[in-house]
Design an enzyme around this catalytic site. Structure first.
Site, mmCIF file in Angstrom:
data_model
loop_
_atom_site.group_PDB
_atom_site.id
_atom_site.type_symbol
_atom_site.label_atom_id
_atom_site.label_comp_id
_atom_site.label_asym_id
_atom_site.label_seq_id
_atom_site.Cartn_x
_atom_site.Cartn_y
_atom_site.Cartn_z
ATOM 1 N N LEU A 263 2.957 -2.378 3.596
ATOM 2 C CA LEU A 263 2.111 -2.942 2.536
ATOM 3 C C LEU A 263 0.958 -2.032 2.124
ATOM 4 O O LEU A 263 -0.117 -2.487 1.735
ATOM 5 C CB LEU A 263 1.614 -4.339 2.933
ATOM 6 C CG LEU A 263 2.766 -5.278 3.366
ATOM 7 C CD1 LEU A 263 2.226 -6.572 3.930
ATOM 8 C CD2 LEU A 263 3.735 -5.545 2.223
ATOM 9 N N LYS B 237 4.181 -2.717 -6.842
ATOM 10 C CA LYS B 237 3.990 -2.689 -5.388
ATOM 11 C C LYS B 237 2.991 -3.771 -4.977
ATOM 12 O O LYS B 237 2.028 -4.021 -5.690
ATOM 13 C CB LYS B 237 3.474 -1.290 -5.012
ATOM 14 C CG LYS B 237 3.075 -1.108 -3.574
ATOM 15 C CD LYS B 237 4.255 -1.018 -2.655
ATOM 16 C CE LYS B 237 3.846 -1.000 -1.188
ATOM 17 N NZ LYS B 237 4.910 -1.533 -0.312
ATOM 18 N N GLY B 238 3.233 -4.407 -3.834
ATOM 19 C CA GLY B 238 2.357 -5.477 -3.360
ATOM 20 C C GLY B 238 0.891 -5.068 -3.336
ATOM 21 O O GLY B 238 0.550 -4.008 -2.819
ATOM 22 N N CYS C 165 4.387 -11.992 4.624
ATOM 23 C CA CYS C 165 3.310 -11.311 5.362
ATOM 24 C C CYS C 165 2.846 -12.140 6.551
ATOM 25 O O CYS C 165 2.955 -13.366 6.536
ATOM 26 C CB CYS C 165 2.114 -11.101 4.446
ATOM 27 S SG CYS C 165 2.558 -10.341 2.907
ATOM 28 N N THR D 110 16.058 -0.643 -3.802
ATOM 29 C CA THR D 110 16.384 0.637 -3.164
ATOM 30 C C THR D 110 17.181 1.570 -4.080
ATOM 31 O O THR D 110 17.021 2.785 -4.021
ATOM 32 C CB THR D 110 17.152 0.363 -1.850
ATOM 33 O OG1 THR D 110 16.328 -0.458 -1.030
ATOM 34 C CG2 THR D 110 17.484 1.626 -1.101
ATOM 35 N N ASN E 250 13.599 -10.712 0.417
ATOM 36 C CA ASN E 250 12.855 -9.551 0.875
ATOM 37 C C ASN E 250 13.721 -8.850 1.931
ATOM 38 O O ASN E 250 14.871 -9.238 2.152
ATOM 39 C CB ASN E 250 11.502 -9.994 1.435
ATOM 40 C CG ASN E 250 10.421 -8.951 1.181
ATOM 41 O OD1 ASN E 250 10.668 -7.762 1.376
ATOM 42 N ND2 ASN E 250 9.254 -9.377 0.762
ATOM 43 N N SER F 125 9.603 -4.970 -6.335
ATOM 44 C CA SER F 125 8.317 -4.507 -5.797
ATOM 45 C C SER F 125 8.495 -3.438 -4.716
ATOM 46 O O SER F 125 9.343 -3.551 -3.843
ATOM 47 C CB SER F 125 7.578 -5.706 -5.205
ATOM 48 O OG SER F 125 6.375 -5.294 -4.616
ATOM 49 N N GLY G 12 18.605 -7.767 -3.539
ATOM 50 C CA GLY G 12 19.157 -7.323 -2.264
ATOM 51 C C GLY G 12 20.428 -6.520 -2.449
ATOM 52 O O GLY G 12 21.495 -7.085 -2.675
ATOM 53 N N ASN H 201 2.950 -8.270 -7.691
ATOM 54 C CA ASN H 201 3.317 -8.792 -6.368
ATOM 55 C C ASN H 201 2.043 -8.832 -5.526
ATOM 56 O O ASN H 201 1.324 -7.845 -5.439
ATOM 57 C CB ASN H 201 4.371 -7.844 -5.767
ATOM 58 C CG ASN H 201 4.876 -8.279 -4.406
ATOM 59 O OD1 ASN H 201 4.185 -8.145 -3.405
ATOM 60 N ND2 ASN H 201 6.095 -8.763 -4.357
#
Ligand SMILES: Cc1cc2nc3c(=O)[nH]c(=O)nc-3n(C[C@H](O)[C@H](O)[C@H](O)COP(=O)(O)O)c2cc1C
Length: 303
Positions: A73, A45-46, A130, A266, A192, A21, A243, A99
């Site tokens: 966000l 994306k969230g 969040c 990434t 995350n 995400s 990660g 997400n």
């Protein structure tokens, strides 16, 4: 011939590689670069109930082997997502996982209910990293009870595939993982980003306007791998590793340490073809070692 197909909590994926995400936009351009045959799932994306602007710039800073972000966000909100983004995404033969994020448990529930009313969504990934607005802004994901509350709220209206994404910014991730499992999650994704900061010594200003951001990329891989291993040993539901994965060898480390699938984040920003290359690297690894099925590697760590 080798098989990269995996099945997680009833969801069949062509490869164990998901786009993480926030690093794949809403799926458009990168999907073409990666090729649908290499991609297990797209995690968009969230999304929140209402559109969000995110934090002011600068909100990206490179660090050795990593990336700090304080995007905050930013997203188009659930209505525009359904109207403008989903029609393109569901045309492709790749499961779409949405997400979701909210300020309160009720917001997460309302979002899940809204998304449940449309076709073309294979599952939800709940970002519990969040701030919990009703509890003074502490992240939901840092307390087992709040993590369970959000999971239960979503589960009460969403019978389908439900993955909960854990934050690494906790003392013991297995406590949170167990609470989320008991609250009805089908699987867990972790990690995350790791909270971090950077300073410009010429200006003495923080490199991010928000001062603190989330670190991602190869710098966090050993942390993520350790947490995936700990969590895999603590729960019965599948674990998805995230990660710092940039190569097939990175992905293999996570699978061997217990992950049933992985997410690439990434690396997509650095090389849009990363997931295609990782998929090919996994096929080559299996073929060169006469391992017919990627699932044979999951949790195969030899102590
Ligand atoms: C620019 C950027 C935006 C992100 N946005 C989200 C998001 O909206 N929701 C979420 O759960 N994670 C988000 N993440 C976290 C990633 O999905 C992933 O968990 C994290 O970056 C670690 O994986 P990586 O090292 O492969 O990037 C974002 C990461 C980056 C770098």
């Amino acid at each position: 011939m080798v098989s990269l197909g995996v099945k997680i909590a009833g969801l069949s994926l062509k490869t164990p590689l998901m786009a993480a995400s926030g690093t794949f936009g809403y799926g458009g351009e990168l999907l073409l670069a990666v090729g649908a045959e290499n991609l297990g799932a797209i995690i968009v994306k969230g999304i929140s109930l209402l559109p969000r602007e995110g934090n002011p710039p600068p909100r990206l800073a490179e660090t050795p082997c990593g990336l700090l972000n304080s995007i905050g966000l930013e997203n188009v909100g659930v209505d525009r997502f359904i109207e403008e983004k989903l029609p393109f995404l569901r045309k492709h033969d790749v499961p779409v996982i949405v997400n979701i994020l909210g300020d309160t448990a009720n917001e997460y529930r309302d979002l899940a209910e809204r998304l449940g009313s449309v076709d073309g969504i294979a599952g939800l990934e709940v970002n519990i990293g969040c701030p919990n607005v009703e509890a003074g802004g502490m992240s939901f994901g840092t307390a087992p009870a709040a993590s369970a509350l959000v999971t239960e709220a979503v589960r009460s209206v969403w019978p389908g595939f439900l993955m909960v994404k854990l934050t690494p910014n906790v003392t013991d991730i297995t406590e949170i993982a167990r609470a989320v499992e008991a609250a009805g999650a089908d699987c867990l994704s972790l990690i995350n980003t790791v909270r971090g900061m950077a300073v410009n010594v010429d200006t003495r200003k923080p490199r991010l306007k928000n001062v603190i951001g989330g670190l991602s990329g190869p710098a966090i891989k050993p942390i993520a791998l350790r947490m995936v291993y700990e969590t895999w040993r603590a729960v019965k539901i599948p674990v998805v590793g995230v990660g710092g994965i940039t190569s097939a060898l990175d992905a293999l480390e996570f699978l061997i340490a217990g992950a049933s699938a992985v997410q690439v984040g990434t690396a997509n920003l650095v090389r849009p073809t990363a997931i295609r290359e990782i998929a090919q690297g996994l096929r080559d690894y299996l073929a060169s070692r006469d391992i017919p099925d990627i699932n044979d590697l999951v949790g195969s760590l030899i102590l």
